[in-house]
Design an enzyme around this catalytic site. Sequence first.
Site, PDB file in Angstrom:
ATOM      1  N   GLY A  13      -5.810  -4.438  -6.153  1.00 25.34           N
ATOM      2  CA  GLY A  13      -7.069  -5.137  -6.400  1.00 25.34           C
ATOM      3  C   GLY A  13      -7.565  -5.840  -5.159  1.00 25.34           C
ATOM      4  O   GLY A  13      -8.009  -6.984  -5.219  1.00 25.34           O
ATOM      5  N   ALA A  14      -7.528  -5.136  -4.015  1.00 27.80           N
ATOM      6  CA  ALA A  14      -7.755  -5.799  -2.727  1.00 27.80           C
ATOM      7  C   ALA A  14      -9.125  -5.511  -2.128  1.00 27.80           C
ATOM      8  O   ALA A  14      -9.358  -5.814  -0.959  1.00 27.80           O
ATOM      9  CB  ALA A  14      -6.668  -5.385  -1.731  1.00 27.80           C
ATOM     10  N   SER A  15     -10.036  -4.959  -2.896  1.00 29.80           N
ATOM     11  CA  SER A  15     -11.345  -4.650  -2.335  1.00 29.80           C
ATOM     12  C   SER A  15     -12.283  -5.847  -2.325  1.00 29.80           C
ATOM     13  O   SER A  15     -13.357  -5.787  -1.716  1.00 29.80           O
ATOM     14  CB  SER A  15     -11.993  -3.492  -3.109  1.00 29.80           C
ATOM     15  OG  SER A  15     -12.256  -3.869  -4.446  1.00 29.80           O
ATOM     16  N   ARG A  16     -11.879  -6.951  -2.964  1.00 32.21           N
ATOM     17  CA  ARG A  16     -12.782  -8.108  -3.040  1.00 32.21           C
ATOM     18  C   ARG A  16     -11.968  -9.361  -3.371  1.00 32.21           C
ATOM     19  O   ARG A  16     -10.793  -9.289  -3.713  1.00 32.21           O
ATOM     20  CB  ARG A  16     -13.846  -7.895  -4.119  1.00 32.21           C
ATOM     21  CG  ARG A  16     -13.275  -7.555  -5.490  1.00 32.21           C
ATOM     22  CD  ARG A  16     -14.341  -7.067  -6.452  1.00 32.21           C
ATOM     23  NE  ARG A  16     -13.788  -6.556  -7.702  1.00 32.21           N
ATOM     24  CZ  ARG A  16     -13.497  -7.291  -8.764  1.00 32.21           C
ATOM     25  NH1 ARG A  16     -13.710  -8.595  -8.730  1.00 32.21           N
ATOM     26  NH2 ARG A  16     -12.999  -6.755  -9.858  1.00 32.21           N
ATOM     27  N   ASP A  73      -5.454   3.393 -10.429  1.00 41.02           N
ATOM     28  CA  ASP A  73      -5.609   2.542 -11.601  1.00 41.02           C
ATOM     29  C   ASP A  73      -4.231   2.006 -11.954  1.00 41.02           C
ATOM     30  O   ASP A  73      -3.363   2.761 -12.416  1.00 41.02           O
ATOM     31  CB  ASP A  73      -6.182   3.366 -12.756  1.00 41.02           C
ATOM     32  CG  ASP A  73      -6.359   2.558 -14.041  1.00 41.02           C
ATOM     33  OD1 ASP A  73      -5.933   1.379 -14.082  1.00 41.02           O
ATOM     34  OD2 ASP A  73      -6.917   3.105 -15.011  1.00 41.02           O
ATOM     35  N   VAL A  74      -3.999   0.728 -11.716  1.00 44.17           N
ATOM     36  CA  VAL A  74      -2.651   0.181 -11.897  1.00 44.17           C
ATOM     37  C   VAL A  74      -2.214   0.168 -13.355  1.00 44.17           C
ATOM     38  O   VAL A  74      -1.030  -0.013 -13.639  1.00 44.17           O
ATOM     39  CB  VAL A  74      -2.523  -1.235 -11.292  1.00 44.17           C
ATOM     40  CG1 VAL A  74      -2.759  -1.212  -9.793  1.00 44.17           C
ATOM     41  CG2 VAL A  74      -3.441  -2.234 -11.985  1.00 44.17           C
ATOM     42  N   ASN A  94      -2.033  -8.215  -7.451  1.00 39.86           N
ATOM     43  CA  ASN A  94      -3.208  -9.062  -7.608  1.00 39.86           C
ATOM     44  C   ASN A  94      -4.214  -8.499  -8.610  1.00 39.86           C
ATOM     45  O   ASN A  94      -5.026  -9.238  -9.154  1.00 39.86           O
ATOM     46  CB  ASN A  94      -3.881  -9.230  -6.237  1.00 39.86           C
ATOM     47  CG  ASN A  94      -5.214  -9.922  -6.315  1.00 39.86           C
ATOM     48  OD1 ASN A  94      -5.287 -11.135  -6.530  1.00 39.86           O
ATOM     49  ND2 ASN A  94      -6.293  -9.168  -6.154  1.00 39.86           N
ATOM     50  N   TYR A 116      -6.443 -14.089 -21.469  1.00 39.38           N
ATOM     51  CA  TYR A 116      -6.120 -14.082 -20.043  1.00 39.38           C
ATOM     52  C   TYR A 116      -4.853 -14.894 -19.758  1.00 39.38           C
ATOM     53  O   TYR A 116      -3.931 -14.434 -19.068  1.00 39.38           O
ATOM     54  CB  TYR A 116      -7.297 -14.649 -19.254  1.00 39.38           C
ATOM     55  CG  TYR A 116      -7.026 -14.838 -17.782  1.00 39.38           C
ATOM     56  CD1 TYR A 116      -7.192 -13.788 -16.880  1.00 39.38           C
ATOM     57  CD2 TYR A 116      -6.593 -16.071 -17.276  1.00 39.38           C
ATOM     58  CE1 TYR A 116      -6.932 -13.959 -15.528  1.00 39.38           C
ATOM     59  CE2 TYR A 116      -6.345 -16.244 -15.933  1.00 39.38           C
ATOM     60  CZ  TYR A 116      -6.513 -15.190 -15.061  1.00 39.38           C
ATOM     61  OH  TYR A 116      -6.255 -15.366 -13.716  1.00 39.38           O
ATOM     62  N   ALA A 171      -1.621 -13.306 -20.978  1.00 37.80           N
ATOM     63  CA  ALA A 171      -1.185 -12.208 -20.121  1.00 37.80           C
ATOM     64  C   ALA A 171      -0.524 -12.734 -18.845  1.00 37.80           C
ATOM     65  O   ALA A 171       0.495 -12.200 -18.388  1.00 37.80           O
ATOM     66  CB  ALA A 171      -2.369 -11.315 -19.781  1.00 37.80           C
ATOM     67  N   LYS A 172      -1.094 -13.779 -18.258  1.00 36.10           N
ATOM     68  CA  LYS A 172      -0.518 -14.340 -17.045  1.00 36.10           C
ATOM     69  C   LYS A 172       0.826 -15.014 -17.323  1.00 36.10           C
ATOM     70  O   LYS A 172       1.733 -14.997 -16.482  1.00 36.10           O
ATOM     71  CB  LYS A 172      -1.495 -15.326 -16.409  1.00 36.10           C
ATOM     72  CG  LYS A 172      -2.716 -14.666 -15.782  1.00 36.10           C
ATOM     73  CD  LYS A 172      -2.339 -13.717 -14.655  1.00 36.10           C
ATOM     74  CE  LYS A 172      -3.550 -13.213 -13.891  1.00 36.10           C
ATOM     75  NZ  LYS A 172      -3.174 -12.271 -12.808  1.00 36.10           N
TER      76      LYS A 172
END
Length: 255
Positions: free
Chosen positions: A12-15, A63-64, A90, A161, A164-165
């Site tokens: 998830g490192a594009s932003r 897709d993780v 991430n 959320y 899940a965390k």
Amino acid sequence: MDFKGKVILVTGASRGIGAKIAEAFGALGGIVIVNYLRNRQAADEVVNTIRLTGGEAAALQADVTDLASVERMMAEIIDNFGTIDVVVNNALSHYTFNPKTRKPAWDLQWKDYQTQLEGSLGGAFHVCKAAMPYMKAQHEGRIINMVSNLTDFPVVPYHDYTTAKTALLGFSRNLAAELGAFGITVNCVSPGLTYPTDSSRDTKEDVRDILTRLTPMGRLASPKDITGAVLFFASDLAGFVTGQCLRVDGGLVMV
């Protein structure tokens, strides 16, 4: 810190936070794999930023939440770079931190929880499963999982959320207990509300003001603030630290 020659995957490192983490590793000499789901252009921009600072980087789509997709990505990493040294989980299912549009407990469906569990816990599970054989073989590795200070202080009850965390935190501690014998550390970084990101962009100003007043350091985190904790856990400085969760929220949560 020096990550020269280290192969580092940031999902998830594009932003947002992921991009800043990837750029920070690149500036310190790392070979950074910028994982992305859909936005190749944004991922390429992160790669270019890393290269401009003298680092080496490549953008890889996966897709993780899909183990086969993650295994293909890991095989490409190994084919091209020979190893995997650091994993930063991430990526997550999209979420918007807006108290006025969140679902209260009585309106949530199990599928809401499943979506978040698949992104945060499932994504980390798949990436760790794919990376572990290589880390075990080299008897060394660093896994850093991104959680949230909402697990300690649900100042706004984002039920799906935060659940899940919390599950990801438990998963990380169990991994740490078993992987330590192989020289692999597993730790978590727990940011507070980080602004601006796509997830926090809709958080209303009054909510941000309340959190700012509650925070001893008097401001919200920026994506760049989170990078130091991740770099620490990935470095030799944290070689004997595992199973820990470092909160990066300006003192909002103290435990």
